[in-house]
Design an enzyme around this catalytic site. Structure first.
Site, PDB file in Angstrom:
ATOM      1  N   GLY A  38       0.832  -1.203   0.000  1.00 41.59           N
ATOM      2  CA  GLY A  38       0.000   0.000   0.000  1.00 41.59           C
ATOM      3  C   GLY A  38       0.860   1.242   0.000  1.00 41.59           C
ATOM      4  CB  ALA A  39      -0.065   4.791   0.264  1.00 37.84           C
ATOM      5  CG  ASN A  40       1.040   4.596   4.863  1.00 36.34           C
ATOM      6  OD1 ASN A  40       1.427   5.569   4.249  1.00 36.34           O
ATOM      7  ND2 ASN A  40      -0.063   4.578   5.579  1.00 36.34           N
ATOM      8  N   GLY A  41       3.672   1.177   2.731  1.00 36.66           N
ATOM      9  CA  GLY A  41       4.662   0.125   2.846  1.00 36.66           C
ATOM     10  C   GLY A  41       4.209  -1.187   2.247  1.00 36.66           C
ATOM     11  CB  VAL A  43       2.412  -6.596   4.528  1.00 37.00           C
ATOM     12  CG1 VAL A  43       2.399  -7.601   5.677  1.00 37.00           C
ATOM     13  CG2 VAL A  43       1.930  -5.242   5.017  1.00 37.00           C
ATOM     14  CE  LYS A  56       2.389  -0.955   6.219  1.00 39.79           C
ATOM     15  NZ  LYS A  56       0.991  -0.568   6.379  1.00 39.79           N
ATOM     16  CG  ASP A 149      -7.700   4.148   4.972  1.00 38.04           C
ATOM     17  OD1 ASP A 149      -8.783   4.255   4.370  1.00 38.04           O
ATOM     18  OD2 ASP A 149      -6.614   3.978   4.400  1.00 38.04           O
TER      19      ASP A 149
END
Lengths: 334, 245
Positions: A38-41, A43, A56, A149
């Site tokens: 995703g946008a944040n990393g 997994v 992550k 979210d």
């Protein structure tokens, strides 16, 4: 800082078998395969000394620090599972690109994406899953946080006893603050139906949108009519109309707690079951079809329309067969 | 700590500047004044514009901000994300500077043990939630932007929803370039709300040159004017100046 990638901001590629050893705690992990990005990393499933874990990895330490903060806080809530439990946090350098990377390690929760689960199971599960989700939210809200979210992609259904579990806690926000992360379709700000302030009602709106998404299997874009557009969507989908009052109340922020919404949702569900069981003998009388076929037809409201067509089809076939029989009878008589 | 003000310029454009000062020089100047310059480049679905991309990255880099290239339909989410990220980045930069003073140069948040970063992170979050934010939005209104203007408007509304959910105060101001009579035209004076956009945007005439440099210069002036007025009245700019690198 430049973020030129259009789709995968910060996707990190690690080949299966890669070894990661944290810079600070020196704990080794072996990457098995990617679970999601995703946008944040990104997994990964990995093996640690004591079995499988989820790792992550992100290019930005703030993403990791934020989520570790949240996981640690959630694990303080006793007697309930509000997310995977936290195991380790550390830094490492990418074996090939040499860029500094940040990661944390958590329990690996095995499960299926909600959509995949609902493809194989009846749609009735949607109500059960949302009710489970609301129970979790109730506890989270009591702790002074909202999930933020909340969206279909962030939910999995665990194997074993089926229960819903959220998997990305990056958007968890203390009540009263501004929501930092959101996804348009599930965001009340996008639909112009409220602020982006972290309040329990923000999550409940998203819950209603998840329910709509599960039934319509489609994420709509807004046309500027706000609640009227959403009401239309509900009206157009037969399996949703039964839950209309609950959904509309959640979409307009009328529920002050997740528990209230859950109670109403379960009442709707009860009503649906009751209607169905009353419905049975009536339909069987009207259509004069053997009861054996009925247990099937009762299973899905969503397929009601199809089933009706089915009855017509059967009737026509029966009439045709009868005609054929007759003509054969006459033919042989002659 | 005194409640300070973060100053940002948000430049929304779809191409190369072709008139006036070098935008990269102007953006470097902005940085000297403690103003962060963020750039969002709107891409057409089927075109690549190498020169434009390079300039967009350059402006953001020299302005200490963030650049992001997007397709028009992804604009809303991007505008709010870029603004937020830039805000956090500036605050982090400030915290890093403090850390260097305490722990010696070469130290930053990343040189702390991961478990120690949590507290620092919470401080950054806290400031991000409460700090006053001033944003000057610069919208490119050259001819090629015509069919993207409505999306730009929506994304600015969206930005307002996100930022007004914070407990800190916000002030927005809007400039377009080129303007009707000059390179740059101010459409909105400082305001916490952007409702007026609905009446202003439809009246815009699109076309002409792309004077990105002059637009940035004008924005810097406007910030400095505001600071002077405020400085004279209550003199609370000590913290603001600290943000300058």
């Amino acid at each position: 800082m430049v973020m030129t990638n259009l789709q995968n901001n910060g996707q990190i590629n690690l080949t299966p078998g890669s070894k990661i050893v944290g810079k600070w705690n020196r704990i080794p992990y072996q990457i098995k395969y990617m679970l999601g990005s995703g946008a944040n990393g990104t997994v990964y499933l990995a093996s640690a000394q004591n079995g499988n874990v989820a790792i992550k990895i992100s290019k930005e330490s703030t993403n990791i620090t934020n989520e570790v903060n949240v996981l640690k806080k959630l694990s303080q809530v006793q007697g309930s599972i509000l997310g995977p439990s936290f195991i380790d946090v550390d830094d490492f350098t990418h074996p090939y690109t040499r860029e500094p990377l940040y990661f944390y390690v958590m329990d690996y929760i095995e499960g299926k994406n909600v959509f995949t689960f609902l493809q194989k199971n009846e749609l009735e599960w949607s109500c059960v899953l949302i009710a489970q989700l609301l129970s979790k939210l109730e506890i989270l809200h009591e702790q002074g946080y909202i999930f933020g979210d909340l969206k279909t992609d962030n939910l999995i259904v665990t194997t074993g006893p089926h229960s819903i579990q959220w998997i990305d806690v990056g958007g968890v926000t203390p009540i009263g603050r501004a929501v930092k992360e959101f996804t348009e379709f599930f965001d009340r700000g996008y639909w112009e139906l409220g602020t982006r302030k972290a309040e329990p009602t923000y999550d409940l709106f998203a819950c209603a949108m998840i329910f709509i998404h599960l039934h319509c299997k489609k994420q709509y874009t807004k046309n500027g009519k706000g609640i009227n557009q959403l009401e239309e969507i509900i009206n157009q989908n037969k399996s949703l109309t039964l839950y209309k009052t609950v959904l509309l109340k959640a979409l307009t922020g009328k529920y002050t707690s997740a528990a209230q919404m859950k109670k109403d949702l379960l009442m709707c569900e009860q009503e649906r079951v009751r209607k169905q069981s009353v419905h049975y003998p009536q339909t069987s009388q009207n259509n004069k079809i053997k009861p054996a076929q009925h247990s099937q037809s009762a299973s899905r409201i969503a397929n009601k329309k199809n089933k009706k067509k089915h009855y017509w089809f059967e009737t026509i076939i029966l009439v045709l067969l009868a005609l054929l029989g007759y003509s054969l009878y006459f033919y042989y008589q002659l | 700590m005194d409640k300070g003000t973060l100053k940002q310029i948000l430049l929304i454009t779809d191409g190369c500047s072709n008139h006036g000062e070098d935008p990269i020089a102007m953006s470097s100047l902005a940085k000297e004044y403690g103003i962060t310059v963020n750039v969002i480049g709107i891409l057409d679905e089927n075109s690549t514009n190498e020169g434009g991309l390079k300039e967009i990255e350059g402006i953001a880099q020299s302005g200490g901000g963030i650049s992001q290239i997007v397709y028009a339909k992804q604009l809303s989410q991007t505008v709010q994300m870029v603004t937020r990220k830039a805000m956090t980045q500036t605050i982090q930069g400030f915290v890093n500077k403090e850390l260097k003073q305490i722990l010696g140069s070469g130290n930053s948040i990343e040189s702390l043990h991961p478990s120690k970063r949590e507290e620092v992170y919470e401080v950054v979050e806290e400031i991000g939630e409460t700090v006053q934010l001033e944003v000057i939005v610069l919208v490119d209104t050259s001819a090629s932007m015509r069919d993207k203007l409505n999306t730009v408007k929506e994304s600015l509304f969206d930005l307002q929803i996100s930022l007004n959910a914070r407990s800190g105060e916000n002030a927005f101001s809007l400039f377009v370039f080129p303007g009707k009579k000059s390179d740059v035209e101010k459409l909105l004076d400082w305001t916490p709300k952007l409702e007026k956009l609905n009446t202003i945007f439809p009246k815009l005439t699109m076309g002409g040159m792309t004077p990105t440099g002059p637009a940035l210069r004008e924005a810097i002036h406007y910030f400095n004017d505001k600071m002077n007025i405020r400085g004279n009245s209550n003199g609370d700019d000590e913290f603001t100046e600290q943000w300058a690198d």
